[in-house]
Write a protein that holds these residues in place. Structure first.
Motif, short mmCIF file in Angstrom:
data_model
loop_
_atom_site.label_atom_id
_atom_site.label_comp_id
_atom_site.label_asym_id
_atom_site.label_seq_id
_atom_site.Cartn_x
_atom_site.Cartn_y
_atom_site.Cartn_z
N GLN A 177 43.89 28.45 41.47
CA GLN A 177 45.21 28.56 40.83
C GLN A 177 46.01 27.27 41.03
O GLN A 177 46.75 26.85 40.16
CB GLN A 177 46.00 29.72 41.45
CG GLN A 177 45.54 31.09 40.98
CD GLN A 177 46.39 32.16 41.63
OE1 GLN A 177 46.31 32.39 42.83
NE2 GLN A 177 47.24 32.80 40.84
N GLY A 180 45.54 24.68 38.56
CA GLY A 180 45.93 25.04 37.20
C GLY A 180 45.01 26.04 36.50
O GLY A 180 45.19 26.31 35.32
N VAL A 181 44.00 26.57 37.22
CA VAL A 181 43.12 27.56 36.60
C VAL A 181 43.93 28.84 36.34
O VAL A 181 44.58 29.35 37.26
CB VAL A 181 41.90 27.87 37.51
CG1 VAL A 181 41.10 29.05 36.97
CG2 VAL A 181 41.02 26.64 37.64
N ARG A 182 43.91 29.31 35.10
CA ARG A 182 44.72 30.50 34.76
C ARG A 182 44.02 31.76 35.27
O ARG A 182 42.95 32.12 34.77
CB ARG A 182 44.90 30.59 33.24
CG ARG A 182 45.80 29.51 32.67
CD ARG A 182 45.98 29.72 31.17
NE ARG A 182 46.93 28.78 30.61
CZ ARG A 182 46.60 27.59 30.13
NH1 ARG A 182 45.35 27.20 30.16
NH2 ARG A 182 47.52 26.78 29.64
N SER A 183 44.65 32.41 36.23
CA SER A 183 44.00 33.56 36.88
C SER A 183 43.72 34.68 35.88
O SER A 183 42.65 35.28 35.89
CB SER A 183 44.85 34.06 38.04
OG SER A 183 46.20 34.15 37.67
N ASN A 184 44.68 34.95 34.99
CA ASN A 184 44.48 36.05 34.04
C ASN A 184 43.29 35.80 33.12
O ASN A 184 42.53 36.71 32.81
CB ASN A 184 45.74 36.24 33.18
CG ASN A 184 46.86 36.89 33.98
OD1 ASN A 184 46.60 37.45 35.05
ND2 ASN A 184 48.07 36.80 33.48
#
Lengths: 294, 234
Positions: A177, A180-184
């Motif tokens: 996260q 910048g990795v989008r968790s959703n």
């Protein structure tokens, strides 16, 4: 010799099916530390989709089954698991059990608890003879489907940006996260892939048994769970090996157990599993990373 | 750039940080120092949105961060070099670098990564290797590069010198000096108090969850003052 080769074909086929089942469970565990027992109900939803579309052209019937299980898996995450994101592992586990029971009950209300019999296209059952070995095309299809799915998944995880993000999230979700990795997106993708594997499993299981029942997912999900434990929780390859191992062991027991003991095959099978875990509690494959729960 | 007001953070009922006030102006380099368990890492974790404050507010670029996800803050210009580096050890060095550049076009990502490889040439020959095989210093370089590829306006660093050889620590601070001249705002958490306070424009000393001393580099030039506050004598 012929008998032996026959058994090898059976073991490969059953092992492939179990590997497909196990990867579906391992995909979610890798990202969320959640063992999704409602995975079995995705298989059940797939089977009832096939039943409802019985008589339609088979490409449509099979594609719709996969689409419905993928959508159901994504909805499952959105409606049932997302509100509990960040909750402790037992809470997530209980949520998955509750969801499993709720979906089974819903299926019982809609379809009753009686098995719905139907059959998939006849080419699933075509007999194939190679030399002196006879087997059904389903054996071959199951093996090929497993190879394609595992190969495709490996390529996706290694080559695509989303795949790299999923591997990063599986290794350390919080740090992912922070870059910048989008968790959703990552979690929804894991569920969608799990839904795809459940849909494929539904097709293979219905092609074998020809029925759909509300509780038909319970057996496969137990096998998938045990296979992922044997494989070393958290490793996708481990889950595939674990599934294969269980399939092969099942066929071996089927062959070597005398008739009087044959009904107790599963007792021997799970005794073997206990033995393996006593000798190798960490499973067959040890994952280097520690997963962070989200 | 960053304003923290009356921030209280707690694990269960035990407060880790109490009534913290801290500001970091645009282009400034600020350090937050203090002994183990002072609440430094907890403060950084709260700034990145990974834990929720018990009370108080955190504003980033004028807007409160409450309720925002870490990845949304990253996209808005905040990046963290976490304690213990936390590189993705099973991914290759190249994959670690590509992650934060995911939103860029391929050409832009390549050139951004290239700039980082010029900053830390030691990484260039290791792009295809699993990041877990890098030395501690190289892992720290990778962690800093990875954070910079998020294109931060505010860079948070958590103990970047921890466990590194003195020569490598020099390299890390040299890189930070370079970033400062590039105009990146820096909030540095360090146990290496002297080094951090010499680097930063302003320093806050945190002890047992409270700010016990703060001042500019010149004001804190007296090493004895710093040591006393660090040991809790103030």
């Amino acid at each position: 010799m012929t008998d032996f080769l026959q058994h090898v074909v059976d073991a490969l086929s059953l092992g492939s099916l179990y590997a497909v089942l196990a990867i579906g469970i391992a995909l979610i565990f890798g990202i969320m530390n959640l063992i999704n027992f409602a995975y079995g109900e995705l298989i059940m939803i797939g089977a009832y989709t096939l039943f409802l579309l019985d008589g339609t052209p088979w490409p449509f019937q099979l594609a719709a089954c996969l689409l419905v299980t993928i959508i159901a898996a994504v909805l499952m995450e959105r409606l049932a698991f997302r509100p509990f994101r960040g909750a402790s592992a037992p809470v997530l586990l209980v949520t998955s059990f509750a969801l499993s029971f709720a979906l089974q009950s819903l299926a019982t209300v809609i379809f009753t608890s009686r098995a719905k019999g139907f059959s998939l296209p006849s080419w699933f059952d075509d007999p194939i003879t190679i030399g002196s070995i006879d087997f059904s095309s389903l054996n071959l299809i199951t093996f090929l489907v497993m190879v394609v799915l595992v190969g495709g998944l490996a390529a996706f995880l290694q080559r695509s940006m989303l795949g790299i993000q999923m591997r990063a999230a599986a290794e350390n979700f919080r740090t992912a996260q922070l870059v910048g990795v989008r968790s959703n997106v990552v979690i929804a993708t894991a569920f969608a892939l799990s839904g795809l594997f459940a849909g494929v499993a539904a097709i293979l299981i219905v092609a074998q048994g020809g029925t759909a029942t509300p509780s038909m997912g319970s057996g496969p999900v137990l096998i998938a769970f045990v296979a992922t434990i044997i494989g070393g929780l958290g490793s996708l390859y481990g889950a595939a090996y674990g599934g294969f191992f269980l399939g092969v062991l099942t066929v071996i027991l089927q062959v070597v157990l005398p008739d009087a003991l044959a009904p107790y095959r599963d007792a021997f099978l799970y005794a073997g599993v206990v033995l393996i875990l006593l000798l190798r509690p960490q499973g067959l494959i040890v994952v280097k990373s520690r997963f962070e729960r989200v | 750039m960053l304003e923290i007001e009356k921030l209280t953070l707690a694990y269960g009922k035990a407060p880790a940080v109490s009534d913290l006030d801290l500001t970091v102006g645009e282009g400034e380099a600020v350090s937050l120092i203090g002994p183990n368990g002072a609440g430094k890492t907890t403060t950084l974790t709260a700034i990145t949105g990974l834990i929720k404050p018990a009370s108080g507010t955190i504003r980033f670029k004028g807007a409160p961060t409450g309720g925002r996800k870490p990845e949304s803050l990253v996209r808005d210009g905040m990046a963290l070099v976490p304690e213990g580096r936390q590189i993705f050890s099973t991914l290759t060095v190249g994959e670690n670098l590509r992650l934060p550049a995911a939103d860029l076009s391929r050409a832009d990502a390549e050139s951004a990564i290239q700039r980082e490889l010029e900053r830390f040439p030691a990484l260039a020959s290791r792009l295809g290797d699993p990041a877990g095989g890098l030395s501690g210093g190289q892992q720290q370089m990778l962690a800093i590069s990875r954070a910079l590829l998020c294109r931060p306006q505010l860079l948070l660093l958590d103990e970047p010198s921890l466990g590194l050889a003195p020569k490598i620590v020099d390299d890390v601070f040299e890189a930070l000096e370079g970033l400062r001249t590039e105009g990146v705002t820096i909030l540095l958490v360090e146990q290496n108090a002297i080094r951090a306070s010499q680097f930063a424009d302003r320093t806050y000393v945190l002890n047992a969850g409270r700010v016990v001393l703060s001042g500019t580099r010149e004001e804190l030039a007296d090493a004895e003052l710093l040591t006393d506050s660090y040991l809790g004598a103030l």
